[in-house]
Design a protein around this motif. Structure first.
Motif, PDB file in Angstrom:
ATOM      1  N   ILE A 168       0.842  -1.193   0.000  1.00  0.00           N
ATOM      2  CA  ILE A 168       0.000   0.000   0.000  1.00  0.00           C
ATOM      3  C   ILE A 168       0.876   1.241   0.000  1.00  0.00           C
ATOM      4  O   ILE A 168       1.724   1.408   0.883  1.00  0.00           O
ATOM      5  N   ALA A 169       0.684   2.123  -0.970  1.00  0.00           N
ATOM      6  CA  ALA A 169       1.383   3.405  -0.990  1.00  0.00           C
ATOM      7  C   ALA A 169       0.475   4.469  -0.401  1.00  0.00           C
ATOM      8  O   ALA A 169      -0.651   4.650  -0.867  1.00  0.00           O
ATOM      9  N   ILE A 173       3.762   6.128  -4.879  1.00  0.00           N
ATOM     10  CA  ILE A 173       2.768   5.277  -5.545  1.00  0.00           C
ATOM     11  C   ILE A 173       3.398   4.539  -6.721  1.00  0.00           C
ATOM     12  O   ILE A 173       3.158   3.345  -6.918  1.00  0.00           O
ATOM     13  N   ASP A 174       4.218   5.235  -7.505  1.00  0.00           N
ATOM     14  CA  ASP A 174       4.874   4.588  -8.642  1.00  0.00           C
ATOM     15  C   ASP A 174       5.826   3.489  -8.184  1.00  0.00           C
ATOM     16  O   ASP A 174       5.910   2.412  -8.797  1.00  0.00           O
ATOM     17  N   ALA A 175       6.569   3.735  -7.106  1.00  0.00           N
ATOM     18  CA  ALA A 175       7.491   2.722  -6.595  1.00  0.00           C
ATOM     19  C   ALA A 175       6.743   1.497  -6.094  1.00  0.00           C
ATOM     20  O   ALA A 175       7.179   0.360  -6.299  1.00  0.00           O
ATOM     21  N   VAL A 176       5.614   1.718  -5.458  1.00  0.00           N
ATOM     22  CA  VAL A 176       4.815   0.604  -4.940  1.00  0.00           C
ATOM     23  C   VAL A 176       4.231  -0.224  -6.077  1.00  0.00           C
ATOM     24  O   VAL A 176       4.242  -1.459  -6.034  1.00  0.00           O
ATOM     25  N   PHE A 211       4.333  -5.341  -8.755  1.00  0.00           N
ATOM     26  CA  PHE A 211       4.354  -6.134  -9.986  1.00  0.00           C
ATOM     27  C   PHE A 211       5.519  -7.124  -9.977  1.00  0.00           C
ATOM     28  O   PHE A 211       5.338  -8.318 -10.262  1.00  0.00           O
ATOM     29  N   LEU A 212       6.710  -6.651  -9.645  1.00  0.00           N
ATOM     30  CA  LEU A 212       7.885  -7.521  -9.665  1.00  0.00           C
ATOM     31  C   LEU A 212       7.781  -8.643  -8.638  1.00  0.00           C
ATOM     32  O   LEU A 212       8.266  -9.758  -8.871  1.00  0.00           O
ATOM     33  N   ALA A 213       7.147  -8.347  -7.494  1.00  0.00           N
ATOM     34  CA  ALA A 213       7.007  -9.363  -6.448  1.00  0.00           C
ATOM     35  C   ALA A 213       5.751 -10.208  -6.643  1.00  0.00           C
ATOM     36  O   ALA A 213       5.515 -11.137  -5.868  1.00  0.00           O
ATOM     37  N   ASP A 214       4.953  -9.861  -7.638  1.00  0.00           N
ATOM     38  CA  ASP A 214       3.745 -10.612  -7.970  1.00  0.00           C
ATOM     39  C   ASP A 214       2.738 -10.641  -6.819  1.00  0.00           C
ATOM     40  O   ASP A 214       2.203 -11.686  -6.457  1.00  0.00           O
ATOM     41  N   ILE A 215       2.506  -9.448  -6.223  1.00  0.00           N
ATOM     42  CA  ILE A 215       1.447  -9.315  -5.230  1.00  0.00           C
ATOM     43  C   ILE A 215       0.535  -8.167  -5.654  1.00  0.00           C
ATOM     44  O   ILE A 215       0.782  -7.499  -6.655  1.00  0.00           O
ATOM     45  N   ARG A 216      -0.509  -7.923  -4.906  1.00  0.00           N
ATOM     46  CA  ARG A 216      -1.474  -6.872  -5.251  1.00  0.00           C
ATOM     47  C   ARG A 216      -1.011  -5.531  -4.683  1.00  0.00           C
ATOM     48  O   ARG A 216      -0.240  -5.490  -3.711  1.00  0.00           O
ATOM     49  N   TRP A 217      -1.450  -4.456  -5.316  1.00  0.00           N
ATOM     50  CA  TRP A 217      -1.001  -3.140  -4.870  1.00  0.00           C
ATOM     51  C   TRP A 217      -2.155  -2.146  -4.790  1.00  0.00           C
ATOM     52  O   TRP A 217      -3.154  -2.247  -5.503  1.00  0.00           O
ATOM     53  N   VAL A 218      -1.992  -1.167  -3.873  1.00  0.00           N
ATOM     54  CA  VAL A 218      -3.043  -0.206  -3.535  1.00  0.00           C
ATOM     55  C   VAL A 218      -2.461   1.197  -3.510  1.00  0.00           C
ATOM     56  O   VAL A 218      -1.354   1.415  -3.010  1.00  0.00           O
ATOM     57  N   SER A 219      -3.204   2.165  -4.047  1.00  0.00           N
ATOM     58  CA  SER A 219      -2.796   3.574  -4.045  1.00  0.00           C
ATOM     59  C   SER A 219      -3.668   4.366  -3.077  1.00  0.00           C
ATOM     60  O   SER A 219      -4.895   4.355  -3.202  1.00  0.00           O
ATOM     61  N   VAL A 220      -3.024   5.057  -2.129  1.00  0.00           N
ATOM     62  CA  VAL A 220      -3.733   5.953  -1.212  1.00  0.00           C
ATOM     63  C   VAL A 220      -3.034   7.310  -1.282  1.00  0.00           C
ATOM     64  O   VAL A 220      -2.152   7.612  -0.477  1.00  0.00           O
ATOM     65  N   PRO A 221      -3.387   8.142  -2.268  1.00  0.00           N
ATOM     66  CA  PRO A 221      -2.727   9.447  -2.388  1.00  0.00           C
ATOM     67  C   PRO A 221      -3.076  10.348  -1.211  1.00  0.00           C
ATOM     68  O   PRO A 221      -4.219  10.374  -0.752  1.00  0.00           O
TER      69      PRO A 221
END
Length: 378
Positions: free
Chosen positions: A90-91, A98-101, A106-116
């Motif tokens: 979660i970023a 957010i871009d780094a997360v 993606f590289l670690a093959d897990i899900r990702w979340v954006s919290v600006p």
């Protein structure tokens, strides 16, 4: 016939105090999250996030973040994910976090979340990351097969953030319609990997319309640290509509010129949206847009507080070396400027950049607007 493509996040959540519901949404995505947030942002959200996670029996694991989404920062996050067996990252913060997360998820093959933590860019919704050097110079775009599983933005956080962040987000979002329009008129592809869809173009135009109607009162709301309908509209325009509009509607000259500007040390310290706004005006000049449209754009962005002269980004027409370098970088093979509906070369961009200063100064003088002030990079 060319294929059209539309991308979007799985879920978008926006509203006052929405952060208090983060745990409710995360528990549907993963059970062992890791949060990426710098010290300043974490100081603002720690209590709310911790309470929200406790209500869902989620662990609170947070790591800090630097200034830019660099290849090194991404790789370090991948190592962290794998060593902790995390299943969602979660970023919470700005566009670079957010871009780094996204890249590390993606590289670690897990899900990702954006919290600006502010409505400062359209990065949160997209399936791509912008990678920079440690000094903030553009390196590359990285593309992913899917968008974030969740984008959540708390408009009270937006209201509490420094006004410059909302100004920058408006600059980024204003470019969305101009670039989508140019891509639509030409034969270029979008970041989604196809031609623009009618829906993406409509969303880009809606973003533009909401900004012209609501930007100034939304900025008043942020100065008062309050959430109003105008601020909700601008937050949606900056984040969701601009995000969908740029990714599936197309980028063109404005963001390519922004990428070129990152190489000029005089511009360091400016927000993404401030530099994009110079790209937007340069694109309007480059494409020979109607005089009224150019002049109205200059007046509106001046009132918003966005730069529309070289002076305001630390440059001048005398900086020929830097302007040539910007023009060359903006027109390298593969840059988004080649989605314009006509061939563009570095000489054309250089000439348009030179023209911006005089046009903006004339319009500002004719319309009783303040003269530009020189920006000095720190």
């Amino acid at each position: 016939m060319a294929i059209s493509v539309l991308l979007s996040p799985s879920r978008y959540v926006q509203g006052k105090n929405a952060l208090a519901e983060l745990g409710t949404y995360i528990t549907k995505i993963g059970k062992n999250p890791v949060i990426v947030a710098d010290d300043v942002v974490w100081g603002l959200v720690e209590e709310t996030v911790s309470t929200s996670f406790a209500g869902e029996d989620l662990p609170v694991k947070r790591v800090g973040f630097g200034k830019f989404a660099t290849a090194k920062a991404v790789d370090e996050l991948v190592e962290l994910i794998e060593s902790g067996s995390h299943d969602v990252i979660i970023a919470i913060g700005g566009g670079s976090a957010i871009d780094a997360v996204k890249a590390s998820g993606f590289l670690a093959d897990i899900r990702w979340v954006s919290v600006p933590s502010a409505a400062s860019s359209d990065a949160p919704t997209s399936a791509l990351s912008v990678i920079y050097t440690e000094e903030g110079e553009f390196v590359e775009y990285r593309f992913f097969p899917r968008n974030p599983d969740l984008v959540l933005i708390d408009t009270q956080l937006v209201a509490n953030a420094p006004v410059k962040f909302l100004v920058g987000g408006i600059g980024d979002a204003l470019a969305t319609y101009l670039e989508a329009r140019a891509t639509w008129r030409g034969q270029g592809s979008t970041m989604a990997g196809g031609r623009p869809t009618h829906s993406a173009f409509a969303l880009a135009k809606l973003s533009w319309e909401l900004l012209w109607e609501n930007a100034l009162p939304a900025l008043d709301a942020v100065r008062a640290k309050t959430v109003t309908p105008a601020l909700e509209a601008v937050t949606e325009a900056n984040t969701l509509l601009s995000g969908l509009g740029f990714e599936s509607g197309g980028l063109a000259a404005a963001h390519a010129i922004h990428n070129g500007l990152t190489a000029a040390p005089q511009t360091h310290g400016l927000t993404h949206g401030q530099k994009v706004n110079i790209g937007s005006l340069t694109q309007l000049v480059l494409e020979g847009a109607p005089t009224q449209e150019i002049e109205d754009f200059i007046e509106f962005t001046t009132r918003v507080g966005l730069p529309n002269t070289l002076t305001e980004i630390g440059l001048s027409n005398e900086n020929t070396k830097e302007l040539r370098a910007i023009a060359e970088a903006a027109t390298v093979e593969g840059e988004t400027i080649h989605a314009m509906p006509f061939p563009v070369n570095a000489d054309m961009v250089y000439d348009a950049l030179l023209a911006v200063e005089g046009i903006s100064r004339r319009v500002r003088a004719e319309r009783g607007l303040p003269e530009p002030e020189l920006y000095v990079a720190h």
